[in-house]
Design an enzyme around this catalytic site. Sequence first.
Site, mmCIF file in Angstrom:
data_model
loop_
_atom_site.group_PDB
_atom_site.id
_atom_site.type_symbol
_atom_site.label_atom_id
_atom_site.label_comp_id
_atom_site.label_asym_id
_atom_site.label_seq_id
_atom_site.Cartn_x
_atom_site.Cartn_y
_atom_site.Cartn_z
ATOM 1 C CG ASN A 90 -1.910 -1.138 1.551
ATOM 2 O OD1 ASN A 90 -1.766 -2.444 1.799
ATOM 3 N ND2 ASN A 90 -2.596 -1.921 0.539
ATOM 4 C CB ILE A 97 0.242 6.123 2.772
ATOM 5 C CG1 ILE A 97 1.648 6.444 3.347
ATOM 6 C CG2 ILE A 97 -0.587 5.039 4.025
ATOM 7 C CD1 ILE A 97 1.797 6.639 4.384
ATOM 8 C CB CYS A 98 -3.243 3.166 -1.995
ATOM 9 S SG CYS A 98 -4.878 2.971 -1.808
ATOM 10 C CB VAL A 99 -5.099 3.191 3.777
ATOM 11 C CG1 VAL A 99 -4.799 5.389 5.061
ATOM 12 C CG2 VAL A 99 -5.221 2.495 5.545
#
Length: 209
Positions: A90, A97-99
Site C-alpha cells: 500500500n 500511502i493508500c489507505v
Amino acid sequence: MSSQYSNVENLSPQTIRQVMRELQEMETTPPEGIKVLINESDVTDIQALIDGPAGTPYAAGIFRVKLTLNKDFPLTPPKAYFLTKIFHPNVAANGEICVNTLKKDWKPDLGIKHILLTIKCLLIVPNPESALNEEAGKMLLERYDDYSQRARMMTEIHAQPAKCGVGAVGDAKDDGGPSTKKHAGLDKKLQDKKKEKLLKEKKRMLKRL
C-alpha cells in the site's frame, strides 16, 4: 518542507489551533511506538517516527512518515507519505500511502493521531487488494515468505535509526559531542558492512526469482 508549498495561510485559525493542540498532546502523551516531530512554523508539514511492529517484516525498523494538510482540511483528508523507503503493497514508489481512512472512509472529526495509528496498523495488516505497489501485493498473496524476506531486507537497509538520524522512538537525544561522533563513525562502518552483505543476499535472492 519549503514555505512555498505551505498551506498555513490557507487554513483557518481554528484549524491551526486544533492541529497544534493535538500535536502537543501527542508529544506529551505519545501513542505507543509513535513520535511526532512538530514543525511549529508550518503545521501543514507533519512528520512522525513509527516503530516497525513486532512480529512483522518491519520489526526493529523506524519509519519516518509525513502528512501534508491541504487548504480544505479537515473537510478533505491529508496526503500521507513514507519518507523512509519501504516494501509494502500500500505504499507507492514515491512513498504515497493508500489507505481507506485517507480516501472513502475519511471523516472531518478523524484526527492526526487516528491517521498515524492507521498507518501503523497498515504495517501489521497490509491490504494487497488495493495495492499501489503491485509487485509487493502479488508477492504477499502468492509467495509470502519471499515478500517477508524482501520487506525485512528493505527495513534492515533503509529503516535503521542511523538512516533516520535518530535513536529509537523512546530513546533520548544525544548531544552530538566527540563521543557521539566516534560511535557514529564505528556504526557507519558496521552499517556499510551489513549493507554490503544484505545487497549480496538480495542479488542471490533475485537470481532465484
